[in-house]
Write a protein that holds these residues in place. Structure first.
Motif: not given
Length: 504
Positions: A9-15, A51-57, A106-113, A117-120
């Motif tokens: 699953g590549a929703g927000p949780t999986g990503l 939001y803090r979790i997103l900040g860690r990323l 969808p905006d959040l999922e694109r950011l996470l994808r 990609e940038a991390i790994g």
């Protein structure tokens, strides 16, 4: 292909789980049945803890660019007269971010994808259907997949599998878990509209408290708006596909905007349910997100709960895979997250019933209790407070039964002396937060465990946090949660876990 972790699953949780694990150097593969980001809007809110979790990323600035701070909550009667208004103070909360944030999923999922990609260098494998998950007592988990375009079949072996595959989870079925019904079931119409014309409404959530046609209105972006309206018996989402049928429902908010300036992005029927899986793990298969819990949307915690799952499990899994934590710490995932998720689901059910049901209970809440809450500043602030319950006792949360403790509570993500926030300094490791002066032996113990020493200066935010817990020092885990607290720094340092898997 034999990755350490397969994420379904590549929703927000999986990503989010994939990005966190990848930052710890854990090899992952993400499998997704859709070919690309699912384009329809779904989740629209997250709080500052999430939001803090997103900040860690490293996504804080990017998310700020696509999100819209929410100014509070307004309760309306069936005639749209204000029953109570709870205004959120401007500025950031205790974790350094706005306490309520609206966005388009969808905006959040694109950011996470992009971040993954940038991390790994990882891109989710789209058009990939997982058909079975099997495991024996000691070997790796066997994941059977089929390419939805070519029909090609493949077997993937992994040390662990994270089922982030939604409400109809194959991962949940594979471990024999069942959803427990928490007795909430309502059919709602969800309407998303885009327009460049400002509707001129108050920039908070509008909740229409009407047992006949409860409704919610909110702005979720510069040009995006959402309505959620309870369907009446005999109605369905199909009844409102035509603009002439839909427009009267949203007209109270759009009466000054010509109908041809409103782009209907989506009209969909949803059944809001409250359910939680009876078990979240079988050996090396874990459930996260909607696979483990379903939350009605009344407190905006559905998607956020999945990101909390990912943040809770990822560092533990990384420690086990890296050999610095024993495997039995993985039992703490369900022990901590399941009670927290259940509490949030029950809170959402309570709020939903109070806002939408008839009878004496609903009338009392809407007409008597809510307006009086809004008149008392301390109570009004409590209504808007984004802090969620502390995590329960586990192998990684040492909570005494009969006295106050910080264990299980999130440590504030405060600004430190060098101008950075706590999360930036800790960087995915353990930390010791203390108002005491450490001895050289204490410093050595902290350093040898791969942890970070954080000084809580008098009258600062961390000092106030420690004093609220009636303690002088606390161990803070990589997910920001306090493991234990003590008035003896040396005793605390002796119990510090060894964890060397810092961010790569």
């Amino acid at each position: 292909m034999n990755p350490r972790v397969v994420i379904i699953g590549a929703g927000p949780t999986g990503l989010t789980a994939a990005a966190l694990l990848t930052r710890y150097g854990v090899e992952c593969v993400v499998l997704e049945r859709w070919g690309a980001v699912y384009p329809q809007p779904r989740a629209v809110h997250l709080d500052d803890e999430v939001y803090r979790i997103l900040g860690r990323l490293g996504l804080a600035e990017d998310f700020a660019a696509v999100s819209w701070p929410c100014h509070g909550l307004r309760l309306l009667d069936p005639g749209l007269r204000v029953l109570a208004e709870f205004r959120r103070a401007p500025g950031d909360g205790r974790h350094g971010y706005p306490q309520a944030n609206m966005f388009d999923q969808p905006d959040l999922e694109r950011l996470l994808r992009s971040r993954l990609e940038a991390i790994g260098g990882i891109t989710p494998r789209g058009d990939t259907e997982v058909t079975s998950i099997t495991q024996n007592e000691t070997g790796p988990v066997r994941v059977e997949v089929t390419d939805r375009v070519t029909g090609a079949r493949e077997t993937i072996h992994a040390d662990y599998v994270l089922g982030c595959d939604g409400a109809n989870s194959l991962a949940r079925a594979s471990i024999g878990a069942m959803m427990t019904d928490l007795r909430f079931d309502q059919r709602w119409l969800v309407v998303d509209v885009a327009t460049r014309t400002d509707l001129g409404e108050w920039e908070g959530v509008h909740q229409v408290c009407n047992p006949q046609r409860a409704a919610t209105y909110m702005r979720i972006g510069k040009t995006r708006y959402r309505w959620e309206l309870r369907l009446l018996p005999g109605e369905s989402g199909e009844d409102f596909r035509e603009r002439d049928r839909l427009h009267p429902l949203i007209a109270p908010w759009t009466k000054h905007v010509p109908a041809d300036e409103l782009e209907i992005v989506r009209v969909a029927e949803y059944t809001f349910r409250a359910q939680i899986a009876d078990r979240w793990r079988d050996r090396r298969v874990f459930l996260l997100g909607d696979a483990a819990h379903l939350t009605p949307p009344f407190i905006g915690q559905g998607m956020g709960a999945g990101l909390r799952d990912a943040a809770n499990l990822a560092w533990k899994l990384a420690g086990v895979i890296g050999g610095t934590l024993p495997e039995d710490v993985l039992a703490s995932y369900e022990a901590e997250r399941k009670p927290h998720a259940r509490a949030m689901v029950r809170m959402a059910v309570l709020i939903g019933k109070a806002m939408t049901e008839g009878g004496r209970f609903g009338d009392l809440i809407r007409k008597v209790v809510a307006p009086r809450l809004a008149l008392v500043p301390a109570l009004a602030a409590h209504v808007l407070d984004s802090e969620t319950p502390a995590l329960r006792r586990s192998i990684l949360i040492e909570r005494p039964r009969l006295r106050r403790t910080l264990a299980g509570h999130l440590c504030p993500n405060t600004v430190l002396d060098d101008g950075r926030r706590l999360d930036d300094v800790v960087a995915g490791r353990f930390a010791v937060v203390t108002a005491l002066t450490p001895s050289e032996a204490d410093r050595t113990a902290i350093q040898s465990c791969g942890a970070v020493l954080i000084t809580a200066h008098r009258s600062g935010e961390l000092d106030r946090w420690l004093r609220a817990g009636r303690t002088d020092a606390a161990i803070v885990r990589p997910d920001g949660t306090a493991l234990r607290s003590s008035n003896s720094l040396s005793q605390l340092c002796r119990s510090l876990p060894r964890f060397t898997a810092a961010w790569i």
